[in-house]
Design a protein around this motif. Structure first.
Motif, PDB file in Angstrom:
ATOM      1  N   VAL A   1     -50.033 -50.193  45.665  1.00  9.63           N
ATOM      2  CA  VAL A   1     -51.010 -51.152  45.133  1.00  9.63           C
ATOM      3  C   VAL A   1     -52.351 -50.455  44.897  1.00  9.63           C
ATOM      4  O   VAL A   1     -53.364 -51.108  44.646  1.00  9.63           O
ATOM      5  CB  VAL A   1     -51.198 -52.378  46.067  1.00  9.63           C
ATOM      6  CG1 VAL A   1     -49.934 -53.213  46.118  1.00  9.63           C
ATOM      7  CG2 VAL A   1     -51.625 -51.952  47.460  1.00  9.63           C
ATOM      8  N   ASP A   2     -52.357 -49.138  44.959  1.00  8.21           N
ATOM      9  CA  ASP A   2     -53.564 -48.344  44.734  1.00  8.21           C
ATOM     10  C   ASP A   2     -53.615 -47.947  43.263  1.00  8.21           C
ATOM     11  O   ASP A   2     -52.729 -47.232  42.777  1.00  8.21           O
ATOM     12  CB  ASP A   2     -53.527 -47.102  45.634  1.00  8.21           C
ATOM     13  CG  ASP A   2     -54.819 -46.295  45.565  1.00  8.21           C
ATOM     14  OD1 ASP A   2     -55.642 -46.549  44.663  1.00  8.21           O
ATOM     15  OD2 ASP A   2     -54.988 -45.401  46.415  1.00  8.21           O
ATOM     16  N   THR A   3     -54.645 -48.392  42.548  1.00  5.75           N
ATOM     17  CA  THR A   3     -54.705 -48.086  41.112  1.00  5.75           C
ATOM     18  C   THR A   3     -54.874 -46.584  40.855  1.00  5.75           C
ATOM     19  O   THR A   3     -54.645 -46.120  39.734  1.00  5.75           O
ATOM     20  CB  THR A   3     -55.833 -48.870  40.414  1.00  5.75           C
ATOM     21  OG1 THR A   3     -57.066 -48.658  41.127  1.00  5.75           O
ATOM     22  CG2 THR A   3     -55.519 -50.354  40.359  1.00  5.75           C
ATOM     23  N   ALA A   4     -55.250 -45.814  41.871  1.00 13.89           N
ATOM     24  CA  ALA A   4     -55.306 -44.351  41.712  1.00 13.89           C
ATOM     25  C   ALA A   4     -53.915 -43.769  41.449  1.00 13.89           C
ATOM     26  O   ALA A   4     -53.796 -42.661  40.914  1.00 13.89           O
ATOM     27  CB  ALA A   4     -55.918 -43.715  42.958  1.00 13.89           C
ATOM     28  N   ASP A   5     -52.881 -44.518  41.843  1.00 13.09           N
ATOM     29  CA  ASP A   5     -51.498 -44.078  41.612  1.00 13.09           C
ATOM     30  C   ASP A   5     -50.960 -44.577  40.272  1.00 13.09           C
ATOM     31  O   ASP A   5     -49.775 -44.405  39.967  1.00 13.09           O
ATOM     32  CB  ASP A   5     -50.583 -44.596  42.731  1.00 13.09           C
ATOM     33  CG  ASP A   5     -50.955 -44.025  44.088  1.00 13.09           C
ATOM     34  OD1 ASP A   5     -51.438 -42.872  44.114  1.00 13.09           O
ATOM     35  OD2 ASP A   5     -50.781 -44.729  45.104  1.00 13.09           O
ATOM     36  N   MET A   6     -51.829 -45.211  39.482  1.00  7.87           N
ATOM     37  CA  MET A   6     -51.412 -45.793  38.208  1.00  7.87           C
ATOM     38  C   MET A   6     -52.148 -45.095  37.064  1.00  7.87           C
ATOM     39  O   MET A   6     -53.133 -44.385  37.298  1.00  7.87           O
ATOM     40  CB  MET A   6     -51.730 -47.302  38.203  1.00  7.87           C
ATOM     41  CG  MET A   6     -51.060 -48.057  39.348  1.00  7.87           C
ATOM     42  SD  MET A   6     -51.558 -49.799  39.423  1.00  7.87           S
ATOM     43  CE  MET A   6     -51.113 -50.175  41.144  1.00  7.87           C
TER      44      MET A   6
ATOM     45  N   PHE B   1     -55.452 -48.689  34.173  1.00 11.40           N
ATOM     46  CA  PHE B   1     -55.475 -49.703  35.240  1.00 11.40           C
ATOM     47  C   PHE B   1     -56.570 -49.437  36.277  1.00 11.40           C
ATOM     48  O   PHE B   1     -56.742 -50.229  37.191  1.00 11.40           O
ATOM     49  CB  PHE B   1     -54.106 -49.763  35.937  1.00 11.40           C
ATOM     50  CG  PHE B   1     -53.006 -50.201  35.010  1.00 11.40           C
ATOM     51  CD1 PHE B   1     -52.800 -51.551  34.750  1.00 11.40           C
ATOM     52  CD2 PHE B   1     -52.206 -49.276  34.373  1.00 11.40           C
ATOM     53  CE1 PHE B   1     -51.804 -51.967  33.891  1.00 11.40           C
ATOM     54  CE2 PHE B   1     -51.202 -49.679  33.497  1.00 11.40           C
ATOM     55  CZ  PHE B   1     -51.008 -51.024  33.246  1.00 11.40           C
ATOM     56  N   ARG B   2     -57.314 -48.329  36.115  1.00  5.64           N
ATOM     57  CA  ARG B   2     -58.339 -47.980  37.107  1.00  5.64           C
ATOM     58  C   ARG B   2     -59.679 -48.616  36.736  1.00  5.64           C
ATOM     59  O   ARG B   2     -60.688 -47.935  36.536  1.00  5.64           O
ATOM     60  CB  ARG B   2     -58.453 -46.460  37.228  1.00  5.64           C
ATOM     61  CG  ARG B   2     -57.204 -45.824  37.811  1.00  5.64           C
ATOM     62  CD  ARG B   2     -57.323 -44.304  37.844  1.00  5.64           C
ATOM     63  NE  ARG B   2     -56.033 -43.683  37.565  1.00  5.64           N
ATOM     64  CZ  ARG B   2     -55.887 -42.483  37.053  1.00  5.64           C
ATOM     65  NH1 ARG B   2     -56.956 -41.763  36.719  1.00  5.64           N
ATOM     66  NH2 ARG B   2     -54.683 -41.984  36.827  1.00  5.64           N
ATOM     67  N   THR B   3     -59.683 -49.924  36.620  1.00  6.16           N
ATOM     68  CA  THR B   3     -60.899 -50.680  36.300  1.00  6.16           C
ATOM     69  C   THR B   3     -60.959 -51.893  37.231  1.00  6.16           C
ATOM     70  O   THR B   3     -59.929 -52.317  37.783  1.00  6.16           O
ATOM     71  CB  THR B   3     -60.887 -51.187  34.846  1.00  6.16           C
ATOM     72  OG1 THR B   3     -59.872 -52.195  34.715  1.00  6.16           O
ATOM     73  CG2 THR B   3     -60.615 -50.056  33.857  1.00  6.16           C
ATOM     74  N   PRO B   4     -62.153 -52.475  37.398  1.00  6.10           N
ATOM     75  CA  PRO B   4     -62.275 -53.651  38.272  1.00  6.10           C
ATOM     76  C   PRO B   4     -61.350 -54.801  37.882  1.00  6.10           C
ATOM     77  O   PRO B   4     -60.914 -55.558  38.745  1.00  6.10           O
ATOM     78  CB  PRO B   4     -63.753 -54.042  38.114  1.00  6.10           C
ATOM     79  CG  PRO B   4     -64.448 -52.770  37.765  1.00  6.10           C
ATOM     80  CD  PRO B   4     -63.478 -52.004  36.921  1.00  6.10           C
ATOM     81  N   ALA B   5     -61.011 -54.909  36.604  1.00  3.00           N
ATOM     82  CA  ALA B   5     -60.156 -56.016  36.149  1.00  3.00           C
ATOM     83  C   ALA B   5     -58.763 -55.954  36.771  1.00  3.00           C
ATOM     84  O   ALA B   5     -58.108 -56.984  36.937  1.00  3.00           O
ATOM     85  CB  ALA B   5     -60.042 -56.009  34.627  1.00  3.00           C
ATOM     86  N   PHE B   6     -58.313 -54.733  37.118  1.00  2.56           N
ATOM     87  CA  PHE B   6     -56.969 -54.556  37.671  1.00  2.56           C
ATOM     88  C   PHE B   6     -56.978 -54.262  39.175  1.00  2.56           C
ATOM     89  O   PHE B   6     -55.934 -54.334  39.825  1.00  2.56           O
ATOM     90  CB  PHE B   6     -56.243 -53.422  36.940  1.00  2.56           C
ATOM     91  CG  PHE B   6     -55.902 -53.734  35.512  1.00  2.56           C
ATOM     92  CD1 PHE B   6     -54.850 -54.579  35.199  1.00  2.56           C
ATOM     93  CD2 PHE B   6     -56.650 -53.197  34.470  1.00  2.56           C
ATOM     94  CE1 PHE B   6     -54.528 -54.879  33.885  1.00  2.56           C
ATOM     95  CE2 PHE B   6     -56.346 -53.492  33.149  1.00  2.56           C
ATOM     96  CZ  PHE B   6     -55.284 -54.336  32.857  1.00  2.56           C
ATOM     97  N   GLU B   7     -58.143 -53.934  39.702  1.00  5.12           N
ATOM     98  CA  GLU B   7     -58.239 -53.533  41.111  1.00  5.12           C
ATOM     99  C   GLU B   7     -57.810 -54.661  42.041  1.00  5.12           C
ATOM    100  O   GLU B   7     -58.245 -55.803  41.914  1.00  5.12           O
ATOM    101  CB  GLU B   7     -59.687 -53.148  41.428  1.00  5.12           C
ATOM    102  CG  GLU B   7     -59.856 -52.344  42.685  1.00  5.12           C
ATOM    103  CD  GLU B   7     -59.263 -50.954  42.575  1.00  5.12           C
ATOM    104  OE1 GLU B   7     -58.520 -50.585  43.498  1.00  5.12           O
ATOM    105  OE2 GLU B   7     -59.529 -50.248  41.581  1.00  5.12           O
ATOM    106  N   GLY B   8     -56.900 -54.332  42.971  1.00  2.00           N
ATOM    107  CA  GLY B   8     -56.489 -55.306  43.983  1.00  2.00           C
ATOM    108  C   GLY B   8     -55.408 -56.275  43.558  1.00  2.00           C
ATOM    109  O   GLY B   8     -54.789 -56.929  44.389  1.00  2.00           O
ATOM    110  N   ARG B   9     -55.176 -56.354  42.238  1.00  2.00           N
ATOM    111  CA  ARG B   9     -54.211 -57.342  41.745  1.00  2.00           C
ATOM    112  C   ARG B   9     -53.005 -56.690  41.054  1.00  2.00           C
ATOM    113  O   ARG B   9     -52.181 -57.375  40.468  1.00  2.00           O
ATOM    114  CB  ARG B   9     -54.891 -58.315  40.784  1.00  2.00           C
ATOM    115  CG  ARG B   9     -55.474 -57.678  39.547  1.00  2.00           C
ATOM    116  CD  ARG B   9     -56.159 -58.686  38.624  1.00  2.00           C
ATOM    117  NE  ARG B   9     -57.377 -59.208  39.196  1.00  2.00           N
ATOM    118  CZ  ARG B   9     -57.565 -60.504  39.480  1.00  2.00           C
ATOM    119  NH1 ARG B   9     -56.628 -61.380  39.219  1.00  2.00           N
ATOM    120  NH2 ARG B   9     -58.704 -60.916  40.009  1.00  2.00           N
TER     121      ARG B   9
END
Length: 289
Positions: A70-75, A79-87
């Motif tokens: 669920v870590d956007t660093a792995d995507m 996807f490494r933006t606030p819009a996708f972070e955590g979700r």
């Protein structure tokens, strides 16, 4: 930067193809009665993703699940933006099985309505004299078919689930149907016991499963979120009437009481809904979102 477009959009989730994996994003959309409402519920997508993450970790000893990260660093960078972070959740690709695996530990909702009519829930005979919201002697498995957006899922018997699976996977129908039933009950029992220790009753929930490249059954989709479950507070629980809840029953009740709303919620209903979602998350995980 490569731009991604969803390959599939559900009532709440958007799915992106990432080559050998999928990125599943939980939006702030909310649905009720198989309709997507006009409102967004701020932070709802984060609650759904992080709660699924918690339960996937908690149950990986029961069976594998599709979560990779669920870590956007792995995507991908997109996807490494606030819009996708955590979700956002990076997931294994599975061949999804065409059954919604519903388990009921307490009698409520459509199950209670059916029991009042003929003493059964989804064709399963239950003991006489049960009260609304009463715990069942044993959890019951009541599968349904998966409907397209806008259609209604259809409750089916366990026997019918064998037929549905056999049609799509010749020679494996009974094996898969049995595994789905047994995994569903095992997951529910483990998680319901844990939730009870944290002050939450899981009245019922649904799971979805798929097959990996070797034909093994793997848990997919979301898991034990307020969107897919009925959560009740243990404090104040008593059978004999409906219960307050931590899920979107609050939204359903408002819509029933306001049939001319055109599926447009007032702000106070939105605020109360996300407050309930966040409270459930904090109770279950012991963390703030």
């Amino acid at each position: 930067m490569t731009e991604f477009k969803p390959i599939k959009e559900g009532k709440v989730r958007e799915i992106y193809d990432n080559g050998d994996s999928l990125i599943m994003v939980a939006t702030d959309r909310i649905s009720a009665f198989d309709v997507i409402l006009k409102n967004k519920v701020t932070n709802k997508g984060k609650v759904l993703t992080q709660m699924s993450r918690f339960w996937f970790d908690y149950t990986k000893d029961v069976l594998p699940n599709h979560m990779l990260s669920v870590d956007t660093a792995d995507m991908p960078e997109f996807f490494r933006t606030p819009a996708f972070e955590g979700r956002s959740m990076k997931c294994r690709k599975l061949t999804m099985l065409p059954i919604e695996c519903i388990v009921r530990g307490y009698i409520t909702g459509s199950g209670w309505a059916s029991y009042q009519q003929n003493g059964t829930v989804c064709g399963i005979c239950l003991p006489e004299g049960l009260q609304e919201s009463q715990q069942l002697p044993e959890p019951i498995y009541t599968p349904s078919t998966k409907a397209e957006i806008g259609d209604h899922d259809e409750n089916i018997s366990y026997e019918k689930s064998i037929e549905v699976l056999e049609k799509q996977f010749p020679g494996h129908g009974e094996d898969y149907a049995t595994k789905l039933r047994d995994y569903t009950i095992a997951l529910y029992k483990k998680c319901a016991a844990y939730a009870l220790s944290r002050g939450i009753i899981i009245a019922d929930t649904k799971f979805e499963f798929g097959l990996d490249e070797n034909g093994n059954v793997v848990l997919g989709d979301e898991m034990l979120t307020p969107d897919s479950s009925r959560f009740w507070p243990l404090e104040g629980y008593e059978a004999g009437h409906g219960q307050p809840s931590f899920d979107k029953q609050f939204v359903r009740n408002w819509l029933k009481a306001n049939p001319d709303s055109n599926y447009d919620l007032p702000q106070d209903v939105i605020d109360k809904t996300i407050a309930k979602y966040e409270e459930a998350y904090e109770l279950l995980t012991g963390k703030k979102l």
